[in-house]
Design an enzyme around this catalytic site. Structure first.
Site, PDB file in Angstrom:
ATOM      1  N   ASP A   7      19.492  17.230  -0.703  1.00  0.00           N
ATOM      2  CA  ASP A   7      20.146  16.141   0.061  1.00  0.00           C
ATOM      3  C   ASP A   7      19.472  16.061   1.419  1.00  0.00           C
ATOM      4  OD1 ASP A   7      22.032  14.094   0.668  1.00  0.00           O
ATOM      5  OD2 ASP A   7      23.254  15.524   1.765  1.00  0.00           O
ATOM      6  N   SER A   8      19.802  15.000   2.165  1.00  0.00           N
ATOM      7  CA  SER A   8      19.321  14.909   3.541  1.00  0.00           C
ATOM      8  C   SER A   8      20.037  15.926   4.425  1.00  0.00           C
ATOM      9  CB  SER A   8      19.583  13.498   4.080  1.00  0.00           C
ATOM     10  OG  SER A   8      20.966  13.205   3.989  1.00  0.00           O
ATOM     11  N   TYR A  38      19.187   9.675   6.087  1.00  0.00           N
ATOM     12  CA  TYR A  38      18.288   8.895   5.234  1.00  0.00           C
ATOM     13  C   TYR A  38      18.742   7.426   5.150  1.00  0.00           C
ATOM     14  CZ  TYR A  38      15.572  12.775   3.120  1.00  0.00           C
ATOM     15  OH  TYR A  38      14.711  13.807   2.883  1.00  0.00           O
ATOM     16  N   CYS A  73      22.118  13.257  -3.636  1.00  0.00           N
ATOM     17  CA  CYS A  73      22.066  12.248  -2.585  1.00  0.00           C
ATOM     18  C   CYS A  73      21.856  10.899  -3.277  1.00  0.00           C
ATOM     19  CB  CYS A  73      20.888  12.559  -1.662  1.00  0.00           C
ATOM     20  SG  CYS A  73      20.540  11.284  -0.445  1.00  0.00           S
ATOM     21  N   ASN A  74      22.761   9.977  -3.004  1.00  0.00           N
ATOM     22  CA  ASN A  74      22.637   8.663  -3.646  1.00  0.00           C
ATOM     23  C   ASN A  74      21.420   7.911  -3.140  1.00  0.00           C
ATOM     24  OD1 ASN A  74      25.454   7.933  -5.163  1.00  0.00           O
ATOM     25  ND2 ASN A  74      25.756   9.385  -3.504  1.00  0.00           N
ATOM     26  N   THR A  75      21.152   8.031  -1.839  1.00  0.00           N
ATOM     27  CA  THR A  75      20.030   7.308  -1.249  1.00  0.00           C
ATOM     28  C   THR A  75      18.718   7.779  -1.874  1.00  0.00           C
ATOM     29  OG1 THR A  75      21.325   7.297   0.794  1.00  0.00           O
ATOM     30  CG2 THR A  75      19.017   6.637   0.960  1.00  0.00           C
ATOM     31  N   GLU A 117      28.516  14.868   8.440  1.00  0.00           N
ATOM     32  CA  GLU A 117      27.388  15.771   8.691  1.00  0.00           C
ATOM     33  C   GLU A 117      27.708  16.735   9.826  1.00  0.00           C
ATOM     34  OE1 GLU A 117      24.828  16.170   6.838  1.00  0.00           O
ATOM     35  OE2 GLU A 117      23.467  17.343   8.096  1.00  0.00           O
ATOM     36  N   CYS A 133      28.145   7.982  -1.542  1.00  0.00           N
ATOM     37  CA  CYS A 133      27.314   8.816  -0.662  1.00  0.00           C
ATOM     38  C   CYS A 133      27.912  10.210  -0.774  1.00  0.00           C
ATOM     39  CB  CYS A 133      27.386   8.317   0.779  1.00  0.00           C
ATOM     40  SG  CYS A 133      26.684   9.507   1.938  1.00  0.00           S
ATOM     41  N   THR A 134      27.073  11.207  -0.966  1.00  0.00           N
ATOM     42  CA  THR A 134      27.615  12.541  -1.269  1.00  0.00           C
ATOM     43  C   THR A 134      28.311  13.174  -0.067  1.00  0.00           C
ATOM     44  OG1 THR A 134      25.425  13.497  -0.863  1.00  0.00           O
ATOM     45  CG2 THR A 134      26.012  12.999  -3.146  1.00  0.00           C
ATOM     46  N   HIS A 135      28.171  12.591   1.122  1.00  0.00           N
ATOM     47  CA  HIS A 135      28.934  13.088   2.267  1.00  0.00           C
ATOM     48  C   HIS A 135      30.425  12.728   2.139  1.00  0.00           C
ATOM     49  CE1 HIS A 135      25.000  13.730   4.057  1.00  0.00           C
ATOM     50  NE2 HIS A 135      25.572  14.327   5.090  1.00  0.00           N
TER      51      HIS A 135
HETATM   52  N1  DGL Z   1      24.266  12.044   1.360  1.00  0.00           N
HETATM   53  C1  DGL Z   1      23.333  11.014   1.196  1.00  0.00           C
HETATM   54  C2  DGL Z   1      23.701   9.993   0.155  1.00  0.00           C
HETATM   55  O1  DGL Z   1      24.387  10.323  -0.783  1.00  0.00           O
HETATM   56  C3  DGL Z   1      22.610  10.438   2.383  1.00  0.00           C
HETATM   57  C4  DGL Z   1      23.253  10.363   3.714  1.00  0.00           C
HETATM   58  C5  DGL Z   1      22.199   9.994   4.768  1.00  0.00           C
HETATM   59  O2  DGL Z   1      21.308  10.813   4.989  1.00  0.00           O
HETATM   60  O3  DGL Z   1      22.267   8.879   5.320  1.00  0.00           O
HETATM   61  O4  DGL Z   1      23.267   8.873   0.193  1.00  0.00           O
END
Ligand code: DGL
Length: 285
Positions: free
Chosen positions: A10-11, A42, A73-75, A153, A185-187
């Site tokens: 992930d980021s 990201y 990470c979805n992105t 984050e 988004c995994t966050h």
């Molecule tokens: N956790 C990430 C996602 O699922 C990216 C968050 C980020 O870095 O902007 O997209």
């Protein structure tokens, strides 16, 4: 081979929600979590750049002997997998978007699905595209949530500020009559409690990380790669950012499991990493 680790990428700290789901489902598996905190977030970046960043990590996971990498990470999933996986990938890779889309289609009753995600994921339209392929009649409405990503984050997942921002982001989706919300988004699953309170019990929350964990189990089982151990999987953490900061936040987000992390050099400016096989050990269980 079954004893080899599963890599997670992930980021930042978001992918811990996916690693945790896998650790709960497959407690004997060794987890090697590596994140690109130096380039976080990201979400505002162009997808080709994110794809380049991931390819560096893919080589690291391969060098560490991982049997599989989960793009938590979805992105990055949008950047790497959904426009066709790069042929140079050195090991098998699974993403979170397709499992999440399948879970959303299975969950919805009225065919109106909300997606909350980063700007890049929303802009790429990956959830609407994958969901349209599975359920052509479904209507997908999206919302970007960069402020929530940044708060998560930092380990801020339950404050009044979080609640207010969740409300602000989700009101337009609720106004569309969604009955299912993809935490794209995994966050965001770190904030699941507040999100659930804001949307109420009528809206089903879909955490693609949970769906991905089930797909990881199936993927490994089909290939005879499941670790036969029933518990005790070791956890290792690496970041291109500050390992102390990573551990401080990760301890809030995944209590009891993160005790140390190691620094990964930024490959563009430094020599490729060669961590020792014992580096970054966290107790299993
Ligand atoms: N956790 C990430 C996602 O699922 C990216 C968050 C980020 O870095 O902007 O997209």
């Amino acid at each position: 081979m079954p004893q080899r680790p599963i890599g997670f990428f992930d980021s930042g700290e978001g992918g811990l929600t996916v690693a945790r789901a896998v650790a709960e489902l497959l407690p004997g598996e060794e987890i090697l979590y590596a994140c690109d905190s130096a380039h976080f977030p990201y979400g505002p970046r162009p997808l080709p750049e994110v794809r380049r960043f991931f390819l560096r990590f893919a080589q690291f996971f391969a060098d560490q002997g991982c049997k599989l990498v989960v793009i938590a990470c979805n992105t990055a999933t949008a950047a790497v997998l959904l426009s066709g996986p790069p042929p140079e990938l050195p090991l098998p890779v699974l993403g979170v978007v397709e499992p999440g889309a399948r879970a959303a289609v299975a969950a919805t009753r009225n065919g109106r699905i909300g997606v909350v995600a980063t700007q890049a994921t929303v802009g790429a339209g990956v959830y609407p595209r994958v969901i349209a392929g599975l359920a052509p009649g479904a209507r997908v409405v999206q919302q970007a949530c960069p402020v929530l990503v940044t708060l998560a984050e930092q380990g801020v997942v339950e404050s009044p500020e979080v609640r207010e921002e969740v409300r602000r982001c989700l009101e337009p989706l609720l106004a569309e009559g969604i009955d299912t919300l993809v935490l794209g988004c995994t966050h965001l699953p770190h904030m699941q409690k507040v999100i659930g309170e804001v949307v109420g019990p009528e809206v089903r929350l879909v955490d693609p990380g949970m769906a991905t964990a089930r797909e990881v189990r199936e993927y490994l089982a089909r290939r005879g790669l499941l670790n036969p151990a029933a518990s005790g999987g070791r956890l290792r953490f690496y970041t291109t950012g500050d390992p102390d900061r990573f551990v401080r936040v990760a301890r809030l987000l995944w209590p009891g499991r993160v005790h140390r992390a190691d620094h990964l050099p930024l490959w563009s400016t430094e020599a490729p990493p060669a961590p020792s096989p014992t580096a970054g050990g966290n107790p299993g269980g």
